[in-house]
Design a protein around this motif. Sequence first.
Motif, PDB file in Angstrom:
ATOM      1  N   GLU A 245     -74.516 -59.879  38.121  1.00 14.93           N
ATOM      2  CA  GLU A 245     -75.414 -58.906  38.750  1.00 14.93           C
ATOM      3  C   GLU A 245     -75.980 -57.981  37.687  1.00 14.93           C
ATOM      4  N   PRO A 246     -77.121 -57.334  37.943  1.00 16.42           N
ATOM      5  CA  PRO A 246     -77.702 -56.422  36.943  1.00 16.42           C
ATOM      6  C   PRO A 246     -76.763 -55.269  36.601  1.00 16.42           C
ATOM      7  N   ASP A 247     -77.030 -54.689  35.432  1.00 16.38           N
ATOM      8  CA  ASP A 247     -76.366 -53.457  34.979  1.00 16.38           C
ATOM      9  C   ASP A 247     -74.881 -53.641  34.685  1.00 16.38           C
ATOM     10  N   GLY A 248     -74.511 -54.825  34.279  1.00 16.22           N
ATOM     11  CA  GLY A 248     -73.147 -55.032  33.821  1.00 16.22           C
ATOM     12  C   GLY A 248     -72.952 -54.486  32.417  1.00 16.22           C
ATOM     13  N   ARG A 249     -71.727 -54.016  32.130  1.00 15.71           N
ATOM     14  CA  ARG A 249     -71.456 -53.392  30.834  1.00 15.71           C
ATOM     15  C   ARG A 249     -70.248 -54.036  30.167  1.00 15.71           C
ATOM     16  N   ILE A 250     -70.269 -54.002  28.824  1.00 18.81           N
ATOM     17  CA  ILE A 250     -69.104 -54.319  28.002  1.00 18.81           C
ATOM     18  C   ILE A 250     -68.822 -53.086  27.160  1.00 18.81           C
ATOM     19  N   VAL A 251     -67.557 -52.674  27.090  1.00 16.40           N
ATOM     20  CA  VAL A 251     -67.177 -51.539  26.246  1.00 16.40           C
ATOM     21  C   VAL A 251     -66.142 -52.033  25.240  1.00 16.40           C
ATOM     22  N   TYR A 252     -66.208 -51.473  24.020  1.00 15.30           N
ATOM     23  CA  TYR A 252     -65.326 -51.944  22.941  1.00 15.30           C
ATOM     24  C   TYR A 252     -65.036 -50.782  22.002  1.00 15.30           C
ATOM     25  N   ARG A 253     -63.783 -50.582  21.681  1.00 10.14           N
ATOM     26  CA  ARG A 253     -63.368 -49.552  20.728  1.00 10.14           C
ATOM     27  C   ARG A 253     -63.166 -50.228  19.370  1.00 10.14           C
ATOM     28  N   PHE A 254     -63.900 -49.794  18.347  1.00  9.47           N
ATOM     29  CA  PHE A 254     -63.886 -50.498  17.067  1.00  9.47           C
ATOM     30  C   PHE A 254     -63.901 -49.515  15.911  1.00  9.47           C
ATOM     31  N   SER A 255     -63.609 -50.035  14.717  1.00  7.05           N
ATOM     32  CA  SER A 255     -63.705 -49.259  13.485  1.00  7.05           C
ATOM     33  C   SER A 255     -64.235 -50.170  12.393  1.00  7.05           C
ATOM     34  N   ALA A 256     -65.532 -50.084  12.131  1.00  4.41           N
ATOM     35  CA  ALA A 256     -66.202 -50.928  11.146  1.00  4.41           C
ATOM     36  C   ALA A 256     -67.614 -50.383  10.936  1.00  4.41           C
ATOM     37  N   ARG A 257     -68.210 -50.714   9.796  1.00  4.61           N
ATOM     38  CA  ARG A 257     -69.603 -50.326   9.541  1.00  4.61           C
ATOM     39  C   ARG A 257     -70.547 -51.037  10.500  1.00  4.61           C
ATOM     40  N   ASP A 258     -70.320 -52.349  10.687  1.00  2.83           N
ATOM     41  CA  ASP A 258     -71.236 -53.182  11.468  1.00  2.83           C
ATOM     42  C   ASP A 258     -70.531 -53.734  12.696  1.00  2.83           C
ATOM     43  N   LEU A 259     -71.282 -53.865  13.767  1.00  2.00           N
ATOM     44  CA  LEU A 259     -70.811 -54.554  14.962  1.00  2.00           C
ATOM     45  C   LEU A 259     -71.854 -55.578  15.373  1.00  2.00           C
ATOM     46  N   HIS A 260     -71.390 -56.816  15.609  1.00  2.00           N
ATOM     47  CA  HIS A 260     -72.262 -57.899  16.057  1.00  2.00           C
ATOM     48  C   HIS A 260     -71.717 -58.481  17.347  1.00  2.00           C
ATOM     49  N   LEU A 261     -72.611 -59.064  18.137  1.00  2.00           N
ATOM     50  CA  LEU A 261     -72.208 -59.743  19.361  1.00  2.00           C
ATOM     51  C   LEU A 261     -72.965 -61.064  19.454  1.00  2.00           C
ATOM     52  N   VAL A 262     -72.215 -62.160  19.614  1.00  2.00           N
ATOM     53  CA  VAL A 262     -72.825 -63.467  19.858  1.00  2.00           C
ATOM     54  C   VAL A 262     -73.096 -63.568  21.354  1.00  2.00           C
ATOM     55  N   MET A 263     -74.361 -63.805  21.713  1.00  2.00           N
ATOM     56  CA  MET A 263     -74.710 -63.848  23.128  1.00  2.00           C
ATOM     57  C   MET A 263     -75.932 -64.726  23.347  1.00  2.00           C
ATOM     58  N   ALA A 264     -76.161 -65.068  24.622  1.00  2.00           N
ATOM     59  CA  ALA A 264     -77.246 -65.967  24.984  1.00  2.00           C
ATOM     60  C   ALA A 264     -77.885 -65.494  26.287  1.00  2.00           C
ATOM     61  N   PRO A 265     -79.208 -65.704  26.444  1.00  2.00           N
ATOM     62  CA  PRO A 265     -79.870 -65.387  27.708  1.00  2.00           C
ATOM     63  C   PRO A 265     -79.526 -66.428  28.760  1.00  2.00           C
ATOM     64  N   PRO A 266     -79.856 -66.169  30.022  1.00  2.00           N
ATOM     65  CA  PRO A 266     -79.513 -67.131  31.080  1.00  2.00           C
ATOM     66  C   PRO A 266     -80.202 -68.480  30.920  1.00  2.00           C
ATOM     67  N   ALA A 267     -81.397 -68.497  30.320  1.00  2.00           N
ATOM     68  CA  ALA A 267     -82.120 -69.745  30.098  1.00  2.00           C
ATOM     69  C   ALA A 267     -83.171 -69.490  29.036  1.00  2.00           C
ATOM     70  N   SER A 268     -83.636 -70.563  28.434  1.00  2.00           N
ATOM     71  CA  SER A 268     -84.689 -70.434  27.431  1.00  2.00           C
ATOM     72  C   SER A 268     -85.929 -69.812  28.060  1.00  2.00           C
ATOM     73  N   GLY A 269     -86.505 -68.850  27.365  1.00  2.00           N
ATOM     74  CA  GLY A 269     -87.712 -68.200  27.873  1.00  2.00           C
ATOM     75  C   GLY A 269     -87.438 -67.148  28.930  1.00  2.00           C
ATOM     76  N   THR A 270     -86.179 -66.758  29.099  1.00  2.00           N
ATOM     77  CA  THR A 270     -85.825 -65.712  30.068  1.00  2.00           C
ATOM     78  C   THR A 270     -85.186 -64.548  29.328  1.00  2.00           C
ATOM     79  N   PRO A 271     -85.984 -63.652  28.757  1.00  2.00           N
ATOM     80  CA  PRO A 271     -85.406 -62.533  28.005  1.00  2.00           C
ATOM     81  C   PRO A 271     -84.711 -61.539  28.918  1.00  2.00           C
TER      82      PRO A 271
END
Length: 336
Positions: A245-271
Motif C-alpha cells: 500500500e502507499p506510504d510504507g516506510r523503512i527505518v534503520y539506525r546506522f553509523s557510516a558516511r554512506d547509506l545505500h539501498l538496493v531496490m526495484a520498482p514494481p515494473a519496468s517503466g513504473t517509477p
Amino acid sequence: MSLFGTRRSPGTAALPVEGHLPGFDGATGWLNSPPLTAADLGGRVVLVDFWTYTCINWLRTLPYVRAWAHKYQDHGLVVVGVHTPEFDFEHDLGNVRRAITDLEVDYPVAVDNDYAIWDAFGNRYWPALYLIDAQGRIRHHRFGEGDYEMSERIIQRLLTDAGSGGVGQDLVAVEAGGVEAEADWDGLWSPENYLGYERTENFASANGAVLDTPHRYAAPTRLRLNHWGLAGDWTVKRQGIVLNEPDGRIVYRFSARDLHLVMAPPASGTPVPFRVHLDGQPPGAAHGTDVDDQGNGTLTEPRLYQLVRQSGAVTERTFEITFLDPGVQAYAFTFG
C-alpha cells in the motif's frame, strides 16, 4: 636485479600456481564481445573479475579494474568480467546491459546466470579477481576490496614475463566518486544487511516478521544501532520486502558516511517517488547522489541507490525512507 629494481614489492615475490583457467563454457550470454574460450586467450594475460551489478564492494573496485583494462590492453591484458547474479532481477539481460552502459564497463562480460563459471572457478565471493598468466595458469586471486597495488604489480609482472615491453612501474591514478568512492573505513560501523527473511538480521518491528504474507507493521519507537523496522503494509519475502500500500516506510539506525539501498520498482517503466529523512529531517548536504537536499528521489530501475553521503564526523543516525506508491521491492542496505 628484480623486475622492479631493489624495491621490494608484492609483485616481486614468487607467485604460486593456483590452478588453470577453466574457461567460460557455461556462459549464458556475452556482452561487449563474441564468446571467448580459454584457447582464444592463450598467450594473453587475463584478469577475470566476478561481479554482480548491485554489489557495493564490487562497485568500489570497478574504477581500478576499468583503469587497468584501459592502461594495459595494448600490452596484452584481457579483462573478462563474469556477471554472476545475486538477486532475481540481476538475471535479466536488459538490466545487466543497462548497468554496463551506466557504469562504463567496456571490456568483455560473460553472463553467468546458471553459476557455471562461478562453480568452475570454485568461487564464492563478489567481487573476486583472478590473474592468469600467458600459459593459462592462475597465479593470484583477491577476494573483496583492497590490495590494488599488489594486484597491479602482479599484472605488470605477468605482462613482462609474457614478453611485453614498456610495461613500466607506474600505478594507475584513480579518483572515484559517487558509489564508486572508497568507503570511510574508520567511520564504518554498520555492516551490510539483507531485508528478505533468508538472510536478514536485527528486524525490530513488534512481534517480528510475518513471512510471505501481507502484514501491517508499526515502526519501533526506538532503534538500537544496526536494527531496522517497517511501517505500513508489507510482505516479507525470501530475498526482499514488497510494499502493498502507499506510504510504507523503512527505518534503520546506522553509523557510516554512506547509506545505500538496493531496490526495484514494481515494473519496468513504473517509477515510484520516495522521500528520505535523517533523524526526522530532510538530509540537506548529507543527501546521496540519488536524492536532493530535501530528500526527494524517484525509483526508476532495479539497482543500488545512494541515499546518504555525509561529510565530517560520523555519528549514529536514524534513516527513514517513505515510498509514495505501492509495489516497491527492497533487498539490501549497504554502507560506506
